[in-house]
Design a protein around this motif. Structure first.
Motif, short mmCIF file in Angstrom:
data_model
loop_
_atom_site.label_atom_id
_atom_site.label_comp_id
_atom_site.label_asym_id
_atom_site.label_seq_id
_atom_site.Cartn_x
_atom_site.Cartn_y
_atom_site.Cartn_z
N ARG A 68 0.83 -1.21 0.00
CA ARG A 68 0.00 0.00 0.00
C ARG A 68 0.86 1.25 0.00
NH1 ARG A 68 -2.20 -0.50 4.65
NH2 ARG A 68 -4.03 -1.71 4.09
N GLY A 75 -4.73 -0.13 -3.10
CA GLY A 75 -5.70 0.09 -2.04
C GLY A 75 -6.94 -0.75 -2.23
N GLU A 76 -7.42 -0.76 -3.47
CA GLU A 76 -8.64 -1.53 -3.73
C GLU A 76 -8.42 -3.02 -3.48
OE1 GLU A 76 -9.88 -0.65 -7.63
OE2 GLU A 76 -10.28 1.49 -7.25
N THR A 79 -8.27 -3.61 0.27
CA THR A 79 -9.61 -3.54 0.86
C THR A 79 -10.37 -4.84 0.61
OG1 THR A 79 -9.65 -1.15 0.53
CG2 THR A 79 -11.76 -2.24 0.84
N THR A 80 -10.23 -5.33 -0.63
CA THR A 80 -10.89 -6.60 -0.96
C THR A 80 -10.35 -7.75 -0.10
OG1 THR A 80 -11.17 -5.82 -3.23
CG2 THR A 80 -11.39 -8.18 -2.86
N GLN A 82 -8.91 -7.49 2.89
CA GLN A 82 -9.36 -7.33 4.27
C GLN A 82 -10.79 -7.83 4.44
OE1 GLN A 82 -8.65 -3.14 4.70
NE2 GLN A 82 -6.70 -3.44 5.75
N GLU A 83 -11.62 -7.56 3.42
CA GLU A 83 -13.00 -8.04 3.48
C GLU A 83 -13.03 -9.55 3.49
OE1 GLU A 83 -15.50 -6.14 3.96
OE2 GLU A 83 -17.07 -7.68 3.85
#
Length: 351
Positions: A68, A75-76, A79-80, A82-83
């Protein structure tokens, strides 16, 4: 949660013994006991796998954190990821709750063991899918890193090109400035030249008027000379035949054979019995007829048409070939005669 319960049961002999006594009547069959042992072993193996996945996820989070900082574009992807990790945590929690419920429902252990086997199989498949997804994600992150490095190299090269272009534009601006000064100077020179040209134009127009007058005088003189030569007779005609000898020879005509004679209108095509003077000569296949003029106008056209009719009527077994030999010929007359098949030999066509 289920791991703690299992560990407590295994590490507490009294509790294990009491539990065995209570379920002994229901677990007489050795196959059931064996299945329970296999289930417990699977649960332990699953706990170990989940622990490894937790460590892998923690390592992956650290790698994503580092990526990052290298690129905002990751970032995207982070985020994916982490989800996905969050969903794995929720799935693990749900699994622990399921194990807890299995402990509470141990009275119906046979049915529960069956359901646990199915659940473990599904969970193993899910874990395998997660492993594959993590590997794919790691590969994608690696490719993104390589793409970023390549992009950085491209940007560096582009910056160098832009710097060169900036220098070239500066030099071009300087050249354009000098050209502007030169153009301004040239415009002054052109302005001065235009004034000179205007003066010359006026002089040329006067000269053109004089030339037109001279042309009209020459035309008038040519017509007068033509009229004179029409009256001059045989001597002038022979002179013109000699003058255009080469041109006639190109058409297969021998000027030496041309004779001056007469042809009589015996059939009344024009006026019966009238005699017309003509220059011509005859071969086995052709009759060559000549009309010789200094200036060929409508009168010459009429004479040629008359002779064409007379010779065609008299020499029906031979081809008639008519020539107009003239110093000057009217353009319209020339076109009409050529439509009649007359060969034109001339020096000047007058409009």
């Amino acid at each position: 949660m289920s791991g703690k319960i299992a560990d407590e049961i295994l590490n507490n002999p009294q509790l294990l013994s009491a539990l065995a006594d209570k379920i002994y009547e229901k677990l007489k069959d050795e196959i059931v006991i064996k299945k329970l042992e296999e289930t417990i072993a699977s649960v332990k193996a699953l706990q170990e796998e989940i622990k490894k996945q937790g460590e892998a996820i923690a390592s992956l989070q650290q790698e994503i954190k580092s990526l990052r900082e290298a690129s905002n574009k990751h970032g995207e992807a982070i985020t994916t990821l982490q989800e996905a990790v969050k969903k794995q945590g929720e799935a693990i929690t749900a699994l622990q709750e399921a194990v807890k419920k299995q402990g509470e429902a141990i009275a119906s252990l046979q049915e529960t063991v069956k359901k646990q086997g199915e659940a473990i199989t599904a969970l193993q498949q899910t874990v395998n899918k997660h492993t594959e997804a993590i590997s794919s994600l790691q590969e994608a992150v690696k490719k993104q890193g390589e793409a970023i490095m390549s992009l950085q190299e491209t940007v560096k090269s582009l910056q160098e090109t832009v710097n060169k272009h900036t220098e070239a534009i500066t030099a071009l601006q300087e050249a354009v400035k000098k050209q502007g000064e030169a153009i301004a100077s040239l415009q002054e020179a052109v302005k001065s030249l235009q004034e000179t040209v205007n003066k010359h134009t006026e002089a040329i127009e006067g000269l053109q008027k004089a030339v037109r007058k001279l042309q009209r005088a020459v035309m008038k003189l040519s017509i007068e000379v033509g009229s004179f030569t029409n009256r001059a007779g045989k001597g002038m005609e022979k002179t013109m035949l000699k003058l255009y000898r080469k041109a006639l020879e190109l058409h297969g005509v021998d000027p030496k054979k041309v004779v001056h004679g007469i042809i009589k209108d015996e059939e009344g095509l024009i006026e019966k019995g009238k005699v017309f003077e003509v220059d011509f000569y005859e071969t086995n296949d052709y009759v060559y007829v000549f009309e010789i003029k200094n200036f060929a106008d409508k009168g010459a056209y009429d004479q040629i048409i008359i002779r064409k009719k007379l010779f065609s009527a008299k020499y029906k077994d031979k081809k008639i070939k008519i020539f107009l030999v003239a110093n000057f010929v009217d353009k319209k007359i020339k076109k009409k005669l050529e439509e009649e098949g007359v060969e034109i030999i001339t020096s000047h066509v007058i409009k």
